[in-house]
Design a protein around this motif. Sequence first.
Motif, mmCIF file in Angstrom:
data_model
loop_
_atom_site.group_PDB
_atom_site.id
_atom_site.type_symbol
_atom_site.label_atom_id
_atom_site.label_comp_id
_atom_site.label_asym_id
_atom_site.label_seq_id
_atom_site.Cartn_x
_atom_site.Cartn_y
_atom_site.Cartn_z
ATOM 1 N N LEU A 130 32.180 45.857 40.990
ATOM 2 C CA LEU A 130 32.513 44.610 41.679
ATOM 3 C C LEU A 130 32.682 43.457 40.696
ATOM 4 O O LEU A 130 33.594 42.635 40.838
ATOM 5 N N ASP A 131 31.826 43.399 39.693
ATOM 6 C CA ASP A 131 31.978 42.366 38.663
ATOM 7 C C ASP A 131 33.308 42.520 37.925
ATOM 8 O O ASP A 131 34.000 41.528 37.648
ATOM 9 N N LEU A 133 36.039 43.876 39.054
ATOM 10 C CA LEU A 133 37.120 43.506 39.962
ATOM 11 C C LEU A 133 37.267 41.993 40.059
ATOM 12 O O LEU A 133 38.383 41.457 40.007
ATOM 13 N N GLN A 134 36.156 41.296 40.180
ATOM 14 C CA GLN A 134 36.204 39.839 40.318
ATOM 15 C C GLN A 134 36.749 39.175 39.056
ATOM 16 O O GLN A 134 37.481 38.184 39.130
ATOM 17 N N ARG A 135 36.403 39.723 37.904
ATOM 18 C CA ARG A 135 36.936 39.171 36.651
ATOM 19 C C ARG A 135 38.431 39.467 36.510
ATOM 20 O O ARG A 135 39.208 38.607 36.112
ATOM 21 N N ALA A 136 38.823 40.715 36.831
ATOM 22 C CA ALA A 136 40.217 41.121 36.626
ATOM 23 C C ALA A 136 41.169 40.391 37.561
ATOM 24 O O ALA A 136 42.269 40.009 37.162
ATOM 25 N N LEU A 137 40.747 40.179 38.818
ATOM 26 C CA LEU A 137 41.619 39.551 39.813
ATOM 27 C C LEU A 137 41.348 38.061 39.983
ATOM 28 O O LEU A 137 42.014 37.408 40.801
ATOM 29 N N SER A 138 40.369 37.541 39.240
ATOM 30 C CA SER A 138 39.995 36.114 39.358
ATOM 31 C C SER A 138 39.705 35.773 40.818
ATOM 32 O O SER A 138 40.281 34.843 41.402
ATOM 33 N N CYS A 139 38.807 36.550 41.430
ATOM 34 C CA CYS A 139 38.453 36.349 42.828
ATOM 35 C C CYS A 139 36.936 36.326 42.957
ATOM 36 O O CYS A 139 36.212 36.631 42.001
ATOM 37 N N CYS A 140 36.470 35.982 44.155
ATOM 38 C CA CYS A 140 35.021 35.902 44.377
ATOM 39 C C CYS A 140 34.716 36.238 45.824
ATOM 40 O O CYS A 140 35.255 35.616 46.751
ATOM 41 N N GLY A 141 33.859 37.233 46.042
ATOM 42 C CA GLY A 141 33.496 37.633 47.387
ATOM 43 C C GLY A 141 34.599 38.406 48.083
ATOM 44 O O GLY A 141 35.604 38.780 47.472
#
Length: 238
Positions: A130-131, A133-141
Amino acid sequence: MALLKLSLMAFSFVFWAAGLTMLIIGLWAKVSLGTYLALSASDYPSAPAILLATGVAVIIWGFLGCFGAATEHRGLLRAYSAFLAVVLAAGLAAGLSALLYRQTLAQGFQEGLRQALLAYGEDDGVADALDALQRALSCCGVESYRDWLASPWGLEQNGSVPLSCCRARRGCQRSPPDARSLHPDGCFGRVSAFVGSNMFYVATAALGLALLQLIGIVLACLLAARVPAHLLGITTPR
């Protein structure tokens, strides 16, 4: 006869190259996308595994098809045409499934993200995926950073968010977090946008490659039908 043989050999080489391409893409997807695909709650088979298996099979049969055309082996040519028919059916099924079930795939990923938020802090593998993914796509939650505030991990951290949500470290992990220092978009929205914009092209490519097998099937059947009798060990009466 010679032109037919050369045509089938050329097609087999292209078919072999396509198999090699699928194998390379499958290896890349296994290494680069494995952590992301692990977050999906869908019961569908792993796409990288399908690409790897298909790529290996196509490489083997592409070589056998070329060999069968060069030696004019009727049995091998018929087996090759049967394999191409299977690839045709599989390609049509894959392309149509990608078009018909893309929304279901997206929903499975949404459910997987929600489960990952609940397991964050308890399962290191899920947390790492999950971390990443959030870094790669610049997303949160899932929908926004607010999903973290109501999660078990967020409640334990007094309403904070993981560092992977942060655009800037300053003010990011304080409670409550500064929304200006966080990635503004949810991960599900980013994944849905990617699926919606690219799945049609992926499905079209799969259908196009499947229909291409019709050429190989016709060539293999024609060549098998024109194999001289003496190559089959059949003696014609005088």
